[in-house]
Write a protein that holds these residues in place. Structure first.
Motif, PDB file in Angstrom:
ATOM      1  N   ARG A  93       0.834  -1.209   0.000  1.00 43.17           N
ATOM      2  CA  ARG A  93       0.000   0.000   0.000  1.00 43.17           C
ATOM      3  C   ARG A  93       0.867   1.256   0.000  1.00 43.17           C
ATOM      4  N   HIS A  94       2.016   1.192   0.671  1.00 42.58           N
ATOM      5  CA  HIS A  94       2.862   2.384   0.767  1.00 42.58           C
ATOM      6  C   HIS A  94       3.758   2.552  -0.457  1.00 42.58           C
ATOM      7  N   PHE A  95       4.444   1.477  -0.871  1.00 43.28           N
ATOM      8  CA  PHE A  95       5.418   1.566  -1.951  1.00 43.28           C
ATOM      9  C   PHE A  95       4.852   1.162  -3.307  1.00 43.28           C
ATOM     10  N   GLY A  96       3.639   0.574  -3.308  1.00 40.61           N
ATOM     11  CA  GLY A  96       3.014   0.214  -4.570  1.00 40.61           C
ATOM     12  C   GLY A  96       3.477  -1.108  -5.139  1.00 40.61           C
ATOM     13  N   CYS A  97       4.272  -1.869  -4.377  1.00 42.65           N
ATOM     14  CA  CYS A  97       4.733  -3.174  -4.845  1.00 42.65           C
ATOM     15  C   CYS A  97       5.053  -4.029  -3.635  1.00 42.65           C
ATOM     16  N   SER A  98       5.257  -5.313  -3.868  1.00 42.36           N
ATOM     17  CA  SER A  98       5.586  -6.219  -2.765  1.00 42.36           C
ATOM     18  C   SER A  98       7.027  -5.993  -2.301  1.00 42.36           C
ATOM     19  N   PRO A  99       7.356  -6.403  -1.057  1.00 39.99           N
ATOM     20  CA  PRO A  99       8.753  -6.319  -0.623  1.00 39.99           C
ATOM     21  C   PRO A  99       9.702  -7.066  -1.544  1.00 39.99           C
ATOM     22  N   ASN A 254      10.956   4.648  -4.845  1.00 41.23           N
ATOM     23  CA  ASN A 254      11.109   5.387  -3.592  1.00 41.23           C
ATOM     24  C   ASN A 254      10.282   6.664  -3.531  1.00 41.23           C
ATOM     25  N   GLU A 255       9.966   7.249  -4.678  1.00 37.13           N
ATOM     26  CA  GLU A 255       9.303   8.550  -4.693  1.00 37.13           C
ATOM     27  C   GLU A 255       7.949   8.525  -5.396  1.00 37.13           C
ATOM     28  N   TRP A 256       7.903   7.984  -6.595  1.00 31.66           N
ATOM     29  CA  TRP A 256       6.673   8.104  -7.380  1.00 31.66           C
ATOM     30  C   TRP A 256       5.557   7.217  -6.849  1.00 31.66           C
ATOM     31  N   PHE A 257       5.831   5.937  -6.638  1.00 33.94           N
ATOM     32  CA  PHE A 257       4.780   5.019  -6.216  1.00 33.94           C
ATOM     33  C   PHE A 257       4.059   5.483  -4.944  1.00 33.94           C
ATOM     34  N   GLY A 261      -0.967   7.158  -6.173  1.00 37.02           N
ATOM     35  CA  GLY A 261      -2.315   6.599  -6.236  1.00 37.02           C
ATOM     36  C   GLY A 261      -2.376   5.305  -7.011  1.00 37.02           C
ATOM     37  N   TYR A 262      -1.215   4.798  -7.450  1.00 36.66           N
ATOM     38  CA  TYR A 262      -1.138   3.540  -8.176  1.00 36.66           C
ATOM     39  C   TYR A 262      -0.331   2.530  -7.375  1.00 36.66           C
ATOM     40  N   GLU A 263      -0.475   1.254  -7.751  1.00 33.79           N
ATOM     41  CA  GLU A 263       0.372   0.221  -7.211  1.00 33.79           C
ATOM     42  C   GLU A 263       0.754  -0.751  -8.321  1.00 33.79           C
ATOM     43  N   TYR A 264       1.762  -1.568  -8.034  1.00 38.08           N
ATOM     44  CA  TYR A 264       2.272  -2.521  -9.016  1.00 38.08           C
ATOM     45  C   TYR A 264       1.197  -3.566  -9.287  1.00 38.08           C
ATOM     46  N   ALA A 265       0.863  -3.769 -10.561  1.00 38.85           N
ATOM     47  CA  ALA A 265      -0.211  -4.689 -10.938  1.00 38.85           C
ATOM     48  C   ALA A 265       0.216  -6.136 -10.694  1.00 38.85           C
ATOM     49  N   PRO A 266      -0.627  -6.928 -10.041  1.00 36.97           N
ATOM     50  CA  PRO A 266      -0.261  -8.321  -9.765  1.00 36.97           C
ATOM     51  C   PRO A 266      -0.193  -9.145 -11.046  1.00 36.97           C
ATOM     52  N   ASN A 267       0.653 -10.173 -11.000  1.00 38.13           N
ATOM     53  CA  ASN A 267       0.784 -11.144 -12.102  1.00 38.13           C
ATOM     54  C   ASN A 267       1.217 -10.503 -13.418  1.00 38.13           C
ATOM     55  N   CYS A 268       1.912  -9.399 -13.331  1.00 32.83           N
ATOM     56  CA  CYS A 268       2.451  -8.717 -14.514  1.00 32.83           C
ATOM     57  C   CYS A 268       3.959  -8.579 -14.357  1.00 32.83           C
ATOM     58  N   VAL A 269       4.624  -8.121 -15.409  1.00 35.62           N
ATOM     59  CA  VAL A 269       6.076  -7.948 -15.349  1.00 35.62           C
ATOM     60  C   VAL A 269       6.453  -6.569 -15.874  1.00 35.62           C
ATOM     61  N   ILE A 290       6.262   0.095 -16.197  1.00 41.68           N
ATOM     62  CA  ILE A 290       5.846  -0.449 -14.909  1.00 41.68           C
ATOM     63  C   ILE A 290       4.371  -0.788 -14.960  1.00 41.68           C
ATOM     64  N   PRO A 291       3.967  -2.062 -14.792  1.00 44.06           N
ATOM     65  CA  PRO A 291       2.541  -2.394 -14.824  1.00 44.06           C
ATOM     66  C   PRO A 291       1.853  -1.880 -13.559  1.00 44.06           C
ATOM     67  N   VAL A 292       0.760  -1.148 -13.743  1.00 42.78           N
ATOM     68  CA  VAL A 292       0.131  -0.490 -12.594  1.00 42.78           C
ATOM     69  C   VAL A 292      -1.390  -0.689 -12.608  1.00 42.78           C
ATOM     70  N   ILE A 293      -1.970  -0.592 -11.417  1.00 40.12           N
ATOM     71  CA  ILE A 293      -3.416  -0.493 -11.243  1.00 40.12           C
ATOM     72  C   ILE A 293      -3.661   0.601 -10.198  1.00 40.12           C
ATOM     73  N   LYS A 294      -4.859   1.137 -10.188  1.00 39.32           N
ATOM     74  CA  LYS A 294      -5.217   2.113  -9.178  1.00 39.32           C
ATOM     75  C   LYS A 294      -5.256   1.452  -7.801  1.00 39.32           C
ATOM     76  N   LYS A 295      -4.777   2.151  -6.782  1.00 40.35           N
ATOM     77  CA  LYS A 295      -4.845   1.622  -5.437  1.00 40.35           C
ATOM     78  C   LYS A 295      -6.286   1.455  -4.992  1.00 40.35           C
ATOM     79  N   GLN A 296      -6.540   0.375  -4.267  1.00 39.40           N
ATOM     80  CA  GLN A 296      -7.877   0.160  -3.703  1.00 39.40           C
ATOM     81  C   GLN A 296      -7.941   0.822  -2.341  1.00 39.40           C
ATOM     82  N   ASN A 297      -8.946   1.634  -2.122  1.00 33.68           N
ATOM     83  CA  ASN A 297      -9.082   2.302  -0.826  1.00 33.68           C
ATOM     84  C   ASN A 297      -9.667   1.352   0.221  1.00 33.68           C
TER      85      ASN A 297
END
Length: 297
Positions: A93-99, A254-257, A261-269, A290-297
């Motif tokens: 949720r914070h960085f837009g991608c998994s650890p 570190n900055e944009w994600f 308001g976006y996060e890294y899209a699952p199952n994409c590369v 970077i594959p992205v989707i809108k963050k879910q609130n």
């Protein structure tokens, strides 16, 4: 103390006690206010609630620790997250991608002590970067592949060495001489990490003509369809190209994600695209998808 001084003291306290139990009551008592009042003051002065700020700082310190090669679970427990899944959810949720994705692509220095008088605009070559957004169908790639891991930063050595071998051993010339090539733009694609081993596949290749026969000498794979945020690296001389690319990756994660308001899209590369703009000694540019989707609130 005035409000700015009080808030700065609280920010410093949070960093010094980042691994300890921290609560709104503890911070308010240190500031000399009631919890309710200080929560309002903090929200006004910092722009976050007390515990949202604490959580974000813990995530920032945890992100720094990811480059150490330690187990993600150990890092999450050290910074106050009771479960791996809870840490992964908060990190995403914070960085837009998994650890794991973050560890794969970038690293960050130990967080600087926060300073209220300073602003934090992230510049690369004097440019504040904004992506364009595109949607692409599946992309077939033919080329060469290696397997590597982000453990102990192995990928940061293995991938540049892979590119050096590709360009110096004749592989690049042979690939571009094939008659199955659709166009000569080159892809550097990073496929998903094996969560148990940390291993992943990195591919250098080109798009083949649909239905073309491809010799068994080449690795063939597919980039799944996705919507992308596309970042173009700032133009630079050849000597600074690799540094600019890595700086752009660091900026993205570190900055944009965190602010996008976006996060890294699952199952994409994700991938880097090298086209004609990369061919010159000056003004070199590549695009990072970077594959992205809108963050879910």
């Amino acid at each position: 103390m005035d409000t700015i001084t009080t808030l700065q003291d609280i920010l410093d306290y949070v960093d010094k006690h980042i691994k300890d139990d921290i609560s709104p009551d503890i911070l308010a008592a240190r500031a000399g206010y009631s919890t309710w009042h200080f929560s309002k003051v903090f929200q006004w002065g910092i722009g976050y609630s007390l515990m949202t700020y604490v959580r974000n700082r813990r995530l920032a310190f945890a992100a720094h620790e990811l480059s150490s090669g330690r187990k993600i679970l150990d890092i999450s427990m050290e910074y106050g997250f009771e479960t791996h899944s809870g840490f992964s959810k908060a990190f995403r949720r914070h960085f837009g991608c998994s650890p794991g994705t973050y560890r794969l692509h970038t690293h960050c220095d130990r967080p600087f002590p926060p300073s209220l008088p300073l602003t934090n605009k992230y510049l690369i070559g004097g440019i504040i970067m904004e992506p364009k957004f595109v949607t692409r169908s599946a992309i077939n790639i033919a080329g060469f592949a290696i397997k590597t891991t982000s453990t102990d930063g192995e990928n940061s050595k293995a991938i540049p060495a892979f590119w050096d071998d590709y360009m110096s051993s004749g592989k690049m010339e042979n690939l571009h001489a094939e008659n199955f090539i659709k166009n000569h733009d080159e892809y550097g694609v990073c496929f998903q990490v094996d969560m148990e081993t940390g291993e992943f596949e990195y591919v250098i290749g080109v798009e083949p003509i649909d239905g073309a026969e491809i010799p068994n000498d080449y690795h063939v794979c597919e980039v799944p369809p996705a919507s992308y945020a596309v970042f173009s690296t700032p133009p630079c001389a050849a000597a600074n190209f690799a540094q600019n690319i890595q700086g752009t990756w660091n900026y993205i994660f570190n900055e944009w994600f965190p602010k996008s308001g976006y996060e890294y899209a699952p199952n994409c590369v994700d991938f880097e695209l090298y086209d004609d703009r990369c061919m010159e000694d000056e003004g070199k540019i590549c695009d990072i998808y970077i594959p992205v989707i809108k963050k879910q609130n």
